[in-house]
Scaffold this motif. Structure first.
Motif, PDB file in Angstrom:
ATOM      1  N   VAL A  87     -15.375  -6.908   1.796  1.00 41.95           N
ATOM      2  CA  VAL A  87     -15.585  -6.410   0.427  1.00 41.95           C
ATOM      3  C   VAL A  87     -14.772  -5.145   0.198  1.00 41.95           C
ATOM      4  O   VAL A  87     -14.122  -4.957  -0.829  1.00 41.95           O
ATOM      5  CB  VAL A  87     -17.084  -6.168   0.175  1.00 41.95           C
ATOM      6  CG1 VAL A  87     -17.291  -5.464  -1.163  1.00 41.95           C
ATOM      7  CG2 VAL A  87     -17.844  -7.490   0.188  1.00 41.95           C
ATOM      8  N   GLY A  88     -14.791  -4.256   1.188  1.00 38.60           N
ATOM      9  CA  GLY A  88     -14.021  -3.029   1.059  1.00 38.60           C
ATOM     10  C   GLY A  88     -12.538  -3.303   0.983  1.00 38.60           C
ATOM     11  O   GLY A  88     -11.800  -2.646   0.225  1.00 38.60           O
TER      12      GLY A  88
ATOM     13  N   SER B 179     -11.708  -4.623  -2.416  1.00 40.58           N
ATOM     14  CA  SER B 179     -11.748  -3.542  -3.400  1.00 40.58           C
ATOM     15  C   SER B 179     -10.487  -2.704  -3.323  1.00 40.58           C
ATOM     16  O   SER B 179      -9.928  -2.281  -4.347  1.00 40.58           O
ATOM     17  CB  SER B 179     -12.991  -2.676  -3.172  1.00 40.58           C
ATOM     18  OG  SER B 179     -13.011  -1.587  -4.053  1.00 40.58           O
ATOM     19  N   ALA B 180     -10.010  -2.481  -2.087  1.00 40.60           N
ATOM     20  CA  ALA B 180      -8.794  -1.691  -1.923  1.00 40.60           C
ATOM     21  C   ALA B 180      -7.589  -2.404  -2.519  1.00 40.60           C
ATOM     22  O   ALA B 180      -6.752  -1.792  -3.207  1.00 40.60           O
ATOM     23  CB  ALA B 180      -8.565  -1.402  -0.437  1.00 40.60           C
TER      24      ALA B 180
ATOM     25  N   ALA C   8      -7.644  -4.602  -4.933  1.00 38.93           N
ATOM     26  CA  ALA C   8      -7.789  -4.610  -6.405  1.00 38.93           C
ATOM     27  C   ALA C   8      -7.347  -3.278  -6.983  1.00 38.93           C
ATOM     28  O   ALA C   8      -6.656  -3.204  -8.021  1.00 38.93           O
ATOM     29  CB  ALA C   8      -9.237  -4.914  -6.764  1.00 38.93           C
ATOM     30  N   THR C   9      -7.774  -2.194  -6.313  1.00 41.90           N
ATOM     31  CA  THR C   9      -7.386  -0.861  -6.785  1.00 41.90           C
ATOM     32  C   THR C   9      -5.874  -0.685  -6.705  1.00 41.90           C
ATOM     33  O   THR C   9      -5.233  -0.143  -7.618  1.00 41.90           O
ATOM     34  CB  THR C   9      -8.092   0.213  -5.949  1.00 41.90           C
ATOM     35  OG1 THR C   9      -9.500   0.001  -6.031  1.00 41.90           O
ATOM     36  CG2 THR C   9      -7.750   1.592  -6.439  1.00 41.90           C
TER      37      THR C   9
END
Length: 801
Positions: A779-780, A783-784, A786-787
């Protein structure tokens, strides 16, 4: 019902637990009718009460049992075992009967651990190593008073012979046939003997003639038991049944003696309602007065009242603890009870701690008034210790013949003390001595003096208390002198220096030269003296070279060369000397075993020749050479430091290493670079021809397969079932019989596996285990990304504008 009453009566007889209160005549009971279980219970009860078999039988006889019944009872007891049913190790074998009113009685024992504050005299009655048990076997004296139950024995011999065995009945009479009843109750044994002898003369007239032919003797047999009462402040008060020979101390021992409230100084013996005697236990303990240990009689009462006064003694007395005091006794009396003062006691001033009406107070006592101060209850007397100092001591140490402490007599001088010490030694340092003195305020003062002046009478000083005189030896004022020997001697090391010491002397003291020693190259290193050391220079030492024969003789001036303190002697090793070096060859050669190396350049091929060559079954390609590995202490220490810095490192503890060789190639080209020089401890092993190839590691079925010429590595892996799921295919390697290894080589998608020969081991390593990434990490990571994507889009849009 009669049987039960008899069993109860036997319990009374054997154990003296309950007073005889049943109207049962034991003489009418048939012992043979008792069951084995009943007999066993009687024996167990007697053991529990501390009776031996003989004592129980004696008391049963005293209760009225006939000799026939006793014999039958003894036989019944013997039939139950080996005749040793009774416990003969009872700590108190005398029957103790304690009766509380008319209730059933339980024997009570003294718990000595509950006595918190033991008074002087307590251990007399509660000591495992001291016993005051009454002895029923001891001969009685003339003053013994007879009573019901005592047995009187009469022997008549000579012209007439007769034996009488008579028992005193409850009315105090004995009955002698032809003479009738005779009253002996409450009479002393002396009087009874005279009465019986007088009565016997009526039957045996010859007893009283001037030249008698008939003789008689009167003595006592079995003695009765008496009942006494012990009341007051004792450990276990009550009624006790004891032998008639018992004394007051026997009774006090059985009841445990006075308790913490009881008196040891005024124990009263009451007879027929009247106070007969007052016992002071201290009189017996301290003076040995046996008069206080009076014999007891039936129904005597021993009364232990409460104590009058107690005081405690602490400090430097011969005995310390709690002491009981009578009215009118003084501190001096109590100190006498304690045995007086110890050797270290300070007698001039004692401390008395006394209770007043409201609080405590302390009183300083002078030794000359102790016989005037009476003891009060609760007093505590303390005696301190004398001071650890001397009023007339001086001491002398160092280079004198008799160092130590001496008496400070009037006007003792320094020279006088030296004479008391038998004078100074020859090695004394005469230029200086020292007096260490305590000043009036106890500060330390040093007073120097010249020893030579004192000895010549040019200097004198009067000594004072606690002066300490120090006279040193010349050896005390210089370094410890020694020489050090290194190298080829039998016992190298450090030697004490002595004046006139030479090189030959040193080699002699160290056990002589070794065979490896060089006679012509010996060095002596000498440090700079203090005068040379005053000048700064690059020079550090003086070095001298000498030659010496094995007989320790030297030529010319060399023989006169004297060593000095701190010289270092180096005995060099001869250049051509070598210790024996041994190698070993094992396996398929004609003469296997140990071989001594002939020279430093002896090779593997040379060793094969010396051993007779290879056998027909030898497999030269599989030959292995191992070499000793000896790590120095420094290398071991370095390994420890590396392991501390890097925990991933590992070192083997093997004392040998494998040297990779190709013996077949060496034998084809002797003397080539592959033909290695041998070293001490080398071991060459030549195996037989191998026929298998071993597969190990991450394969489905690790096995050893038959070697087939021309087959490659994958063939043998397939023989083991193929690679496993975690096999690391790119890192497969092989280990050849001679110890060398070869790994798989790869380029892009191509792999070149090493060759396989007989005796080879194929090793398939395992991939390292990787911990799967948890869901949170995924998940992390998403998220990275996507950012990051959003950031890139923003940058692109900004550039387009």
């Amino acid at each position: 019902m009669l049987l039960r009453l008899f069993i109860l009566s036997l319990f009374i007889t054997f154990s003296s637990v309950i007073a005889t209160s049943q109207n049962v005549d034991p003489s009418t009971i048939d012992v043979n009718n008792l069951s084995d279980g009943q007999i066993r219970r009687l024996v167990e009860e007697a053991n529990k009460r501390g009776l031996s078999q003989q004592e129980a039988i004696a008391m049963a006889k005293a209760r009225g049992m006939s000799q026939e019944q006793i014999n039958a009872l003894e036989q019944r007891i013997a039939d139950l075992g080996d005749g040793k049913i009774f416990d003969t190790k009872a700590s108190r074998p005398i029957a103790i009967q304690k009766e509380i009113s008319v209730r059933n009685v339980n024997e009570q024992s003294v718990n000595k651990d509950n006595i918190e504050n033991k008074v002087f005299g307590n251990d007399f009655f509660n000591n495992e190593n001291l016993s005051f048990e009454p002895n029923i076997s001891v001969p009685v004296g003339d003053s013994y008073v007879l009573g019901p139950g005592d047995e009187v024995l009469i022997d008549v011999w000579g012209a007439s012979e007769m034996n009488y065995q008579l028992e005193v009945d409850r009315n105090g009479f004995i009955v002698i046939p032809q003479l009738g009843p005779i009253n002996v109750g409450n009479l002393s044994f002396r009087d009874v003997r005279e009465i019986i002898e007088k009565k016997l003369s009526q039957i045996y007239i010859d007893l009283k003639s001037s030249i008698p032919k008939t003789f008689s003797k009167v003595f006592l047999g079995e003695l009765r038991n008496i009942s006494i009462n012990i009341i007051g402040e004792v450990q276990v008060p009550g009624t006790y049944v004891v032998p008639a020979t018992a004394t007051a101390f026997n009774a006090l021992y059985l009841c445990g003696g006075p308790n913490e409230k009881g008196s040891y100084r005024d124990i009263q013996v009451i007879r027929n309602g009247q106070k007969l005697f007052s016992i002071d236990v201290y009189d017996f303990l301290l003076n040995g007065n046996t008069i206080v240990n009076i014999p007891l009689r039936d129904n005597d009462v021993i009364l232990v009242p409460t104590y009058n006064k107690k005081c405690s003694l602490e400090g430097h007395f011969k005995r310390t603890g709690i002491f009981e005091s009578k009215e009118g006794e003084t501190i001096d009396d109590i100190i006498n009870y304690a045995g007086g003062y110890s050797g270290m006691a300070y007698k001039n001033s004692l401390k008395l701690y006394r209770n007043s009406f409201k609080e405590r107070k302390i009183i300083d006592l002078e030794c000359n008034n102790l016989n005037k101060i009476e003891i009060s209850d609760g007093d505590k007397i303390f005696c301190g210790k004398i001071l650890s100092r001397f009023e007339n001591r001086v001491s002398i140490t160092g280079a004198v013949y008799r160092p130590g402490s001496y008496e400070l007599s009037d006007s003792l001088t320094l020279s006088g003390l030296i004479r008391k010490a038998d004078g100074i030694r020859e090695d004394a340092f005469l230029n200086r001595g020292l007096i260490t003195r305590l000043k009036e305020d106890l500060a330390i003062e040093n007073i120097p003096f010249n020893v030579k002046d004192v000895l010549q009478g040019d200097y004198e000083i009067v000594l004072k208390r606690e002066d300490e005189i120090t006279i040193l030896s010349i050896n005390d004022l210089r370094e410890e002198r020694f020489v050090t020997v290194y190298g080829e001697v039998n016992n190298p090391g450090v030697l004490d220096y002595q004046d006139g010491l030479t090189l030959s002397d040193v080699i002699f003291k160290t056990g002589g030269l070794k065979e490896s020693a060089s006679q012509s190259y010996i060095e002596i290193s000498r440090r700079l003296n203090y005068e040379e050391a005053l000048i700064a220079s690059d020079e550090m030492a003086h070095v001298f070279q000498f030659s010496i024969s094995r007989e320790l003789s030297m030529n010319g001036e060399d023989a006169k060369f004297a060593l000095q303190p701190f010289d270092q002697i180096f005995i060099r090793r001869s250049p051509g000397f070598e210790d024996k070096q041994v190698v070993k060859i094992l396996g398929e050669v004609k003469y296997a075993g140990d071989y001594s190396l002939k020279n430093k350049k002896e090779t593997i091929s040379d060793l094969i020749k010396r051993s007779g060559g290879l056998s027909n079954n030898a497999y030269a390609e599989g030959a292995m050479l191992t070499r000793k590995v000896i790590l120095s202490p420094k290398e071991l220490r370095l390994r420890e430091e590396l392991l501390k810095k890097d925990s991933t490192l590992s070192f083997t503890n093997l004392d040998f290493g494998i040297v990779s060789i190709n013996l077949a190639k060496i034998l084809r080209n002797p003397g080539s670079k592959d033909d290695l020089y041998l070293q001490d401890g080398d071991e060459l092993v030549i195996p037989e021809v191998f026929q298998t190839v071993k597969v190990s590691g991450e394969v489905l079925n690790p096995i050893a397969s038959t070697y087939e010429k021309g087959r490659g590595l994958k063939y043998y892996i397939n023989q083991g079932g193929g690679f496993g799921l975690r096999a690391k295919k790119r890192k497969v390697y092989v280990i050849y019989p001679h110890g060398a290894a070869s790994a798989t080589k790869g380029f892009l998608f191509f792999r070149k596996y090493p060759k396989v020969s007989p005796g080879t081991e194929i090793v398939v390593p395992e991939k390292p285990y990787k911990t799967p990434m948890p869901a949170v990490a995924w998940v992390g990571l998403g998220s990275a990304f996507a950012t990051m994507s959003l950031t890139i889009v923003s940058i692109v849009n900004t550039l387009n504008k």
